[in-house]
Design a protein around this motif. Sequence first.
Motif, mmCIF file in Angstrom:
data_model
loop_
_atom_site.group_PDB
_atom_site.id
_atom_site.type_symbol
_atom_site.label_atom_id
_atom_site.label_comp_id
_atom_site.label_asym_id
_atom_site.label_seq_id
_atom_site.Cartn_x
_atom_site.Cartn_y
_atom_site.Cartn_z
ATOM 1 N N LYS A 114 0.858 -1.165 0.000
ATOM 2 C CA LYS A 114 0.000 0.000 0.000
ATOM 3 C C LYS A 114 0.899 1.221 0.000
ATOM 4 O O LYS A 114 1.863 1.286 0.753
ATOM 5 C CB LYS A 114 -0.875 -0.022 1.267
ATOM 6 C CG LYS A 114 -2.298 0.409 0.962
ATOM 7 C CD LYS A 114 -3.019 0.816 2.190
ATOM 8 C CE LYS A 114 -3.642 -0.371 2.902
ATOM 9 N NZ LYS A 114 -4.166 0.031 4.210
ATOM 10 N N THR A 147 1.207 3.884 1.302
ATOM 11 C CA THR A 147 0.926 4.832 2.389
ATOM 12 C C THR A 147 2.193 5.433 2.997
ATOM 13 O O THR A 147 2.298 6.637 3.161
ATOM 14 C CB THR A 147 0.117 4.117 3.508
ATOM 15 O OG1 THR A 147 -0.735 3.176 2.898
ATOM 16 C CG2 THR A 147 -0.688 5.098 4.315
ATOM 17 N N HIS A 148 3.168 4.581 3.287
ATOM 18 C CA HIS A 148 4.374 5.098 3.957
ATOM 19 C C HIS A 148 5.543 5.151 2.985
ATOM 20 O O HIS A 148 6.526 4.438 3.120
ATOM 21 C CB HIS A 148 4.721 4.236 5.165
ATOM 22 C CG HIS A 148 3.630 4.189 6.170
ATOM 23 N ND1 HIS A 148 2.760 3.139 6.287
ATOM 24 C CD2 HIS A 148 3.252 5.113 7.101
ATOM 25 C CE1 HIS A 148 1.891 3.400 7.254
ATOM 26 N NE2 HIS A 148 2.174 4.598 7.757
ATOM 27 N N VAL A 198 7.170 2.909 8.072
ATOM 28 C CA VAL A 198 6.507 1.891 7.253
ATOM 29 C C VAL A 198 6.086 0.711 8.136
ATOM 30 O O VAL A 198 6.781 0.354 9.091
ATOM 31 C CB VAL A 198 7.430 1.452 6.087
ATOM 32 C CG1 VAL A 198 8.657 0.734 6.588
ATOM 33 C CG2 VAL A 198 6.684 0.630 5.062
ATOM 34 N N ASP A 222 1.512 -2.880 5.672
ATOM 35 C CA ASP A 222 1.439 -2.258 4.326
ATOM 36 C C ASP A 222 1.728 -3.289 3.227
ATOM 37 O O ASP A 222 1.519 -3.007 2.045
ATOM 38 C CB ASP A 222 2.490 -1.134 4.188
ATOM 39 C CG ASP A 222 2.164 0.062 5.074
ATOM 40 O OD1 ASP A 222 0.995 0.169 5.491
ATOM 41 O OD2 ASP A 222 3.069 0.867 5.343
#
Length: 905
Positions: A332, A334-335, A400, A404
């Motif tokens: 993902k 995201t981080h 992270v 993820d």
Amino acid sequence: MIKVSNLRCNDTKNEIGIVDPIFSWVLESNERFVKQRKYQLQVSMDETFSSVIWNYTRYSEETTNIHFSGPQLEAKTRYYVRVKSWISKNVCTDWSEPIFFETPIFSEDEWHADWIRPDKIELTGDKRYRRPYIAEKKFQAKGTVTKARIYVSCLGLYEVKINDTKISHDYFRPGFTDYYYRVQFQSYDITKLIKANNKISITVGEGWYSGYLAFQGRKDYFGNINAVIAQIELTYDDGKIDILGTDETWAQSFGKIMYADLYNGEFYDDNQIEKNVGHMIDYPYTKKTLIPQEGPSVVKVSEINPVNIFRDHNNDLVLDMGQNMVGWLTFKNTHVSAEKVVLQHGEVLDKDGNFYNANLRSAKAKDTYIVSGNKEKIYQPHFTFHGFRYVKLEGFSDDVELSDFKGIVLSSNNDQIGEFRTGNRLINQLQSNIVWGERSNFFDIPTDCPQRDERLGWTADAQIFMPTASFNMNVDTNIKRWLKDFKPEQDEQDGAVPLVVPDILKGDSGDIIANTTSGWGDAATVIPWVLYEYFGDVSVLSQQYESMKNWVDYVRRQGTSEYLWDTDLQLADWVALDSPEDSYHGATDGGLVATAYFAHSTDILAKSAKVLGNMTDYEEYQQLFVNIKKSFQAHYLESDGFTVSSKTQTAYILPVYFDLIDEEKKQAAVDQLAKLIHENNDHLNTGFLGTPYISHVLSNYGYEDLAYRLLFNEDFPSWLYQVKHGATTMWEHWDGIKTDGSFWSADMNSFNHYAYGSIGDWMYQNIGGIRLKRPGFKKFIIAPKPNKKIGKATCTFNSKHGKIKSSWKLTDSKFSLTINIPANTEALVILPKPKDKEAVKKSVIKVSDGKAYFTNGKVKPDVITFDNLDFIKTDHFDERKVIVSEYDLGFELGSGKFHFEYKMN
Ligand code: BGC
């Protein structure tokens, strides 16, 4: 209760694309001794079976391999099937749940579509890959669509979306075949995706067709044009049909994939906006090679979560999946802290705990993702796959999270049919490693390894592992399809079977090694025979017969005499430890190995001829086998008839296992083998060809304890050495990681090579005790060899006839065994003997609710107390069948669940 379950057509159900239907089903019952006496099979044009086209009744026990022999099937048509089974004159099952099969396009002239190719080619990346393109077309449905199909293929790899939805769960289509001869097409039901206005987009990548293949850095092996062909058929409620085929009106676009290569990975730029670059153009390429897909596709078989994320000593951020696996790492978005995310895949950490991938050789196994603003996006690669446990991460922020990431496990969609669990943690891990090795390397075709610049259909690897593979998973249709590529390859070289199939080594790279070698080429005979035995599939023998015969005839023309193969380069007992350090070839004489395998293949060919009713060939090849055996004995045995000229373990294993030593001399030969093992501190030193049979040979000739010793060894070299060193899949070398933590040369050091997993077959047959007697396990043996270090074992095998189970427990005082014999099968159950003679005499076997007694070797029905033993069929229970050896006791039993319990000491 009796019923028919698991009705299958070509090992699958409700499948589109079936050409020659072969049916099978399972008879289920909770009563004992159930057998099918008669069946009725119906094939109908409709679901209610009011238009039956084939009504087939037979008085037969057969429930597998029933070939459709009704009227000519029509192309692109759905047929429904059901079956009913009688177990006596008046007792029958209900009709089974119906299944359907649908035929595909049958012939070239049913293609109303052209091969098309992209007009614009973009070469991208440092290795000048062809950028995947998208072929697109808008179309309308002109009424209410009741049925919609697509038939599709390409020269490369494709992914089809209709109205932005992927049309199937399959990946890596059209699959890996020798595209010169055979290009599979797939048939999919797309009815649910069709709206009034539609858009179809087919993304096409290079794949096996034109991507990098093998270790020579070769590209474009099959061609350099990634063409595509597709035909959509819309059937409306008034019966009219619209056909839309690929042609020059299809548009060409480029999307976000900049490149995708099987070995090297994908480069995906999420900031790219799909752009139209013109039109596809006609490609005058043959449709003669188009064949319908057979067997399963590659699919996502599971997902796994990573177990750790850490910085190594080089300050690299490394993710640990906890399991060596094959597929993709998805994440993902995201981080992420950079514009570019790079994922590099590796199988093991080095001695110092750092990320390591030198053993991947030239395969970069690197996915690159150019980040877009979308923070919730999940990235998943295409047209590439990796073999990895560890991933070096670049571009992520320090916060992270493990959550993820996900590991997407990809494999051929073969059903897992075997289960093997014991009371020993290390042995269970070994079994898990074997199964993961199989999942990893049955990737459309059976491959050697999934990570470095190979991943090829190496023939020896497949043949030595096939028995184990067949215990664990139903590989029948998958492998049967692969075997079809043998004959055309053999035709190119006078019957010789190439080292890899499809033969992408031929030409310059192939010549570097040899065009064939024994043990590798023998896959042509061994594999069909294994499939026949494990799955009872006679059709694989007829399908492959010519290939088998061409191979044996080829070998017959080699060597200094008709009965020897003592010439040519032999890879022989590959990577055995009895040769000098870092050498690939074992010490066993190449001519000995080649002649032994020549005999073995000839034996299999003769037996196959007999099964197929070809008695002329049977007699000819049976005689050939006898002559090779004589010649083997004259050349490779001393005058005592059992001492072998090469003083290696494998030199004894092969002739014993392949029946090249006279029966009465075999024990002496195995005694020699045991001596060699003792001299090697009770360790094996065999390579690819000796390892699969070493334990079988020991067990079969009274060295069960030594076979167990080899299995339990935890120091080098042994199966558990790898396990103790953290292996989660099988290693290519016994010493992939050496005792000092250093590696075998990075030249050839895979940590996911299933070859040594071939011990699995012995484990099922000896620990679980499930052994084949008649093809397809119509008759089998249950003869577990309990061992205290294992304590208990549960072994199940979901055969073509139903679930076979052998589950035992051994404590200080007691042995107990529970078995399941599926309906319509029979088993010979051989109970393990108590340790000493006195115990044998005294031991009372509690058999379910009855009792039976051991006698001192002379088991006769009349001295066994049969009180309440209603399940022992006396007509199957004669002296000859019962007495197995001096203290063993065996029963021939029909179907049912049985429990045995008695004192072992
Ligand atoms: C492969 C093997 C194969 C061998 C034979 C290796 O590179 O990975 O498993 O059988 O070559 O040459």
